[in-house]
Design an enzyme around this catalytic site. Structure first.
Site, PDB file in Angstrom:
ATOM      1  N   GLU A   1     -10.567  -9.850  -7.089  1.00  0.00           N
ATOM      2  CA  GLU A   1      -9.561  -9.099  -6.597  1.00  0.00           C
ATOM      3  C   GLU A   1      -9.152 -10.463  -5.900  1.00  0.00           C
ATOM      4  OE1 GLU A   1      -8.797  -6.203  -4.179  1.00  0.00           O
ATOM      5  OE2 GLU A   1     -10.623  -5.843  -2.850  1.00  0.00           O
TER       6      GLU A   1
ATOM      7  N   CYS B   1      -8.492  -1.224 -11.743  1.00  0.00           N
ATOM      8  CA  CYS B   1      -7.988  -0.458 -10.964  1.00  0.00           C
ATOM      9  C   CYS B   1      -5.936  -1.118 -10.552  1.00  0.00           C
ATOM     10  CB  CYS B   1      -8.951   0.149 -10.371  1.00  0.00           C
ATOM     11  SG  CYS B   1      -9.724  -0.800  -8.856  1.00  0.00           S
TER      12      CYS B   1
ATOM     13  N   HIS C   1       0.884  -1.110  -0.128  1.00  0.00           N
ATOM     14  CA  HIS C   1      -0.071   0.419  -0.055  1.00  0.00           C
ATOM     15  C   HIS C   1       0.526   1.559  -0.165  1.00  0.00           C
ATOM     16  CE1 HIS C   1      -3.420   2.470   0.390  1.00  0.00           C
ATOM     17  NE2 HIS C   1      -3.850   2.642   1.339  1.00  0.00           N
TER      18      HIS C   1
ATOM     19  N   ARG D   1     -15.005   3.194  -3.559  1.00  0.00           N
ATOM     20  CA  ARG D   1     -14.744   1.842  -2.299  1.00  0.00           C
ATOM     21  C   ARG D   1     -15.154   2.296  -1.326  1.00  0.00           C
ATOM     22  NH1 ARG D   1      -9.158  -1.307  -3.709  1.00  0.00           N
ATOM     23  NH2 ARG D   1      -8.754  -0.084  -1.484  1.00  0.00           N
TER      24      ARG D   1
ATOM     25  N   ASP E   1      -4.518  -7.415  -5.777  1.00  0.00           N
ATOM     26  CA  ASP E   1      -4.926  -8.171  -5.170  1.00  0.00           C
ATOM     27  C   ASP E   1      -5.367 -10.122  -5.411  1.00  0.00           C
ATOM     28  OD1 ASP E   1      -4.697  -7.500  -1.889  1.00  0.00           O
ATOM     29  OD2 ASP E   1      -6.746  -6.453  -2.435  1.00  0.00           O
TER      30      ASP E   1
ATOM     31  N   ARG F   1       1.957  -9.711  -1.274  1.00  0.00           N
ATOM     32  CA  ARG F   1       1.874  -8.538  -2.741  1.00  0.00           C
ATOM     33  C   ARG F   1       3.148  -7.379  -1.641  1.00  0.00           C
ATOM     34  NH1 ARG F   1      -3.749  -5.161  -2.734  1.00  0.00           N
ATOM     35  NH2 ARG F   1      -2.493  -3.472  -2.408  1.00  0.00           N
TER      36      ARG F   1
ATOM     37  N   ARG G   1      -9.877   4.974  -2.783  1.00  0.00           N
ATOM     38  CA  ARG G   1      -9.540   4.078  -1.277  1.00  0.00           C
ATOM     39  C   ARG G   1     -10.279   4.596  -0.122  1.00  0.00           C
ATOM     40  NH1 ARG G   1      -5.171   2.928  -4.975  1.00  0.00           N
ATOM     41  NH2 ARG G   1      -4.394   0.267  -4.590  1.00  0.00           N
TER      42      ARG G   1
HETATM   43  C1  PEP Z   1      -6.037  -4.102  -6.286  1.00  0.00           C
HETATM   44  O1  PEP Z   1      -6.171  -4.973  -5.371  1.00  0.00           O
HETATM   45  O2  PEP Z   1      -5.976  -4.652  -6.924  1.00  0.00           O
HETATM   46  C2  PEP Z   1      -6.756  -2.800  -5.594  1.00  0.00           C
HETATM   47  C3  PEP Z   1      -6.767  -1.979  -6.444  1.00  0.00           C
HETATM   48  O3  PEP Z   1      -7.034  -2.505  -4.248  1.00  0.00           O
HETATM   49  P1  PEP Z   1      -5.803  -2.354  -3.582  1.00  0.00           P
HETATM   50  O4  PEP Z   1      -4.967  -2.294  -4.028  1.00  0.00           O
HETATM   51  O5  PEP Z   1      -6.551  -0.558  -2.893  1.00  0.00           O
HETATM   52  O6  PEP Z   1      -6.185  -3.293  -1.858  1.00  0.00           O
HETATM   53 MG    MG Z   2      -7.319  -4.982  -3.220  1.00  0.00          MG
END
Ligand code: PEP
Ligand code: MG
Length: 586
Positions: free
Chosen positions: A436, A507, A196, A339, A460, A470, A303
């Site tokens: 995801e 996204c 993140h 979201r 994800d 990740r 987000r």
């Molecule tokens: C993802 O998982 O690709 C996503 C866009 O959500 P986040 O990165 O906020 O988990």
């Molecule tokens: Mg995600």
């Protein structure tokens, strides 16, 4: 390793380029966890007391946040621990003892807090009662929380602008802090490309290199650093040649940026006329200006969990309404996809609810469905902000049909309430889901039919499909967007999703990778949402391709059996289109 040596490469650390850009600045070592409590004396009593009061207040807010989350899930009884901790913070005897000692001894508040609260925990630890021992942990927790908050203030005041921050890891709240001072880059020991913190760095346009293992030990405060977010390199105390080379690169990049900005008002359309919807992701509310200037055709992902960091507590309905309304008005007549809170994983964490496996735990929609009050507050705020009909609502971490249906019921409940209250909102506000989790990918057709749109979250999806964390740099080489299983799953989602007649968007960060975009479009994707800073380059790439060539490229990649083949093919394709690549700047 010595960093005063001027011969080539000896002063270069290699990591993962998490956010592009180049920064040259002095290092600022941000070692928040390791700092010890010292017995320093103070000169400004008033400042010390204000710091203490602020830290106590902040700790209370944090605990309320945790309590409100815990109460639904853990039940009143277990959640009461947090309530008890809040009571300790309000204990007038304890607080006045601490304040009196600060006045009398003129020592830093954290020293006195530590000393005073440890008296209790030491006593409790002597007890033979297991109950007492457990309670002592709670009190220890509260002590650490106050001290952490006291230190945070110190750290905040110490971060000056124009530095490259060097640290072990960056938390979501750190990124908010960095966004408020003019940080030139950040370098971390841990973290992967789609952690993140890396995503936020990209959206803030701050170069970042992560996963350097022990950079925070090698780099000294005040060292001059060149941070190269493209190559994932950090140069410590560069020699004259290195400095000159990079200064020239910065000038070239600026020129390139100016060139790309000329595309701002042009559509993201391929040479044979296929228009791709190019949207922006929004992490921090401040980013809205950047997005408006980027030429994005709307916002494909907000987000909202980041709001917790900005507000330092759960924002209430009114506060959220104001935020969503401002974004919707600012982006009008384009659309914004909001979201609902994706709390958990490596995002905003209710810190005390430690889970052994947070990414597989209480995250996203699971947490919201267990905390309907929190969920409803947000849905109501979004609905109220939707009166101009340019808001869509998206649900994170959907794994089953039941979660979609339950969420839709709750949304209907909120609509009924608002109707009764005479509030105006968009009755037909679009509702979509993130794809995801592999189960959602498999069931895409059914899920897409149940909602108005879907958006693929590759960050994800890849982690869950390949079972690779990740955010963990140790396994970052096997976190592969070009893994055949990923490519074929994306193909399945896109083709099956589109059969339902619903919009399929993406996204996740893969949509912002210049090497991946041709493949994604070839697979049939027609809408992507990326950080605002990536929009000009992605647009340029799209405008230099034909859908026809991409479709056969995708067909070729779908037949490959290894990641290496797909990766090599995509790089060769981009190299043939040399001028579209950022790497070409070197
Ligand atoms: C993802 O998982 O690709 C996503 C866009 O959500 P986040 O990165 O906020 O988990
Ligand atoms: Mg995600």
């Amino acid at each position: 390793m010595s960093y005063n040596m001027k011969s080539e490469n000896e002063n270069i650390l290699k990591g993962i380029g998490a956010a592009p850009g180049i920064g040259i600045s002095k290092a600022f070592i941000y070692k928040k966890e390791k700092e010890e409590i010292t017995n320093e004396s103070i000169t400004d009593l008033e400042d010390a007391i204000v710091s203490l009061d602020t830290a106590l207040e902040k700790s209370k807010k944090e605990l309320r946040k945790i309590f409100s989350l815990a109460v639904d899930k853990l039940g009143e009884k277990r959640a009461a621990i947090f309530d008890a901790q809040i009571m300790i913070l309000d204990d007038p005897i304890l607080i006045s003892t601490i304040k009196n000692r600060i006045k009398k001894e003129m020592r830093v508040p954290e020293y006195i807090v530590n000393d005073e609260i440890s008296k209790y925990t030491d006593l409790m630890n002597l007890s033979h009662e297991p109950y007492m021992k457990e309670r002592s942990h709670d009190i220890e927790d509260i002590k650490n929380r106050i001290i952490r908050n006291l230190k945070k203030k110190k750290w905040k005041s110490r971060i000056t602008s124009d530095v490259v921050v060097v640290t072990t890891t960056v938390s979501p709240s750190d990124t908010v802090l960095f966004s408020r001072v003019n940080v030139k880059g950040y370098v971390t020991d841990f973290g992967g490309l789609t952690s993140h913190a890396a995503i936020v760095a990209r959206s803030l346009n701050i170069p970042a290199v992560v996963g350097l293992h022990d950079a925070s030990n090698y780099i000294k405060e005040g060292d001059l650093l060149i941070i190269d977010g493209y190559k994932g390199e950090v140069i410590i105390n560069p020699d004259e040649k290195q400095l000159n080379d990079y200064q020239k690169k910065i000038v070239r990049l600026q020129k390139q940026g100016t060139e790309l900005n000329k595309l701002r008002d042009l559509p993201a359309v391929t040479l044979d006329g296929k228009e791709i919807q190019l949207l922006a992701n929004l992490e921090l509310t401040d980013e809205i200006e950047l997005i408006s200037e980027s030429g994005a055709k709307g916002i494909g992902l907000v987000r909202t969990e980041q709001l917790f960091e900005e507000y330092e507590a759960f924002p209430d309905e009114e506060e959220q309404y104001q935020v969503y309304k401002t974004i919707a008005e600012r982006i009008y007549p384009e659309t914004v996809t909001i979201r609902t809170f994706d709390i958990g994983g490596d995002k905003v964490l209710p810190v005390d609810l430690k889970e052994p496996n947070p990414f597989l735990g209480w995250r996203g929609i699971r947490l919201l469905l267990d905390n309907t009050h929190l969920f409803k507050t947000q849905i109501r705020a979004v609905l109220r902000a939707s009166s101009h009909k340019n808001i869509k609502l998206m649900l994170p971490m959907i794994a089953s049909m039941i979660e979609i249906r339950k969420s839709k019921e709750i949304i209907s409940e909120c609509k009924n309430e608002l109707k009764k209250e005479g509030k105006i909102f968009d009755k037909h506000m679009g509702i979509g889901i993130m794809i995801e989790i592999p189960s959602a990918a498999v069931l895409i057709r059914d899920f897409a039919e149940e909602v108005d749109f879907v958006s693929i979250g590759t960050n994800d999806l890849i982690q869950y499909l390949l079972a690779v964390d990740r955010g963990n740099e140790i396994v970052s080489s096997i976190y592969q967007e070009f893994h055949p299983a990923v490519v074929r799953t994306l193909h399945h989602i896109i083709t099956e999703g589109k059969k339902s007649g619903k919009l399929v968007s993406m996204c996740g960060e893969m949509a912002a990778d210049p090497f991946a975009v041709p493949l994604l479009i070839g697979l049939g994707l027609e809408s992507i949402s990326v950080s605002a800073s990536a929009i000009p380059l992605i647009k340029k790439i799209i405008r230099n391709l034909t859908l026809k060539e991409l479709q056969s490229l995708a067909a070729e990649c779908l037949a490959f059996k290894t990641e290496k083949e797909i990766n090599t093919r995509m790089h060769r394709f981009s190299n043939e289109k040399e001028k579209h690549q950022i790497k070409n700047l070197y």
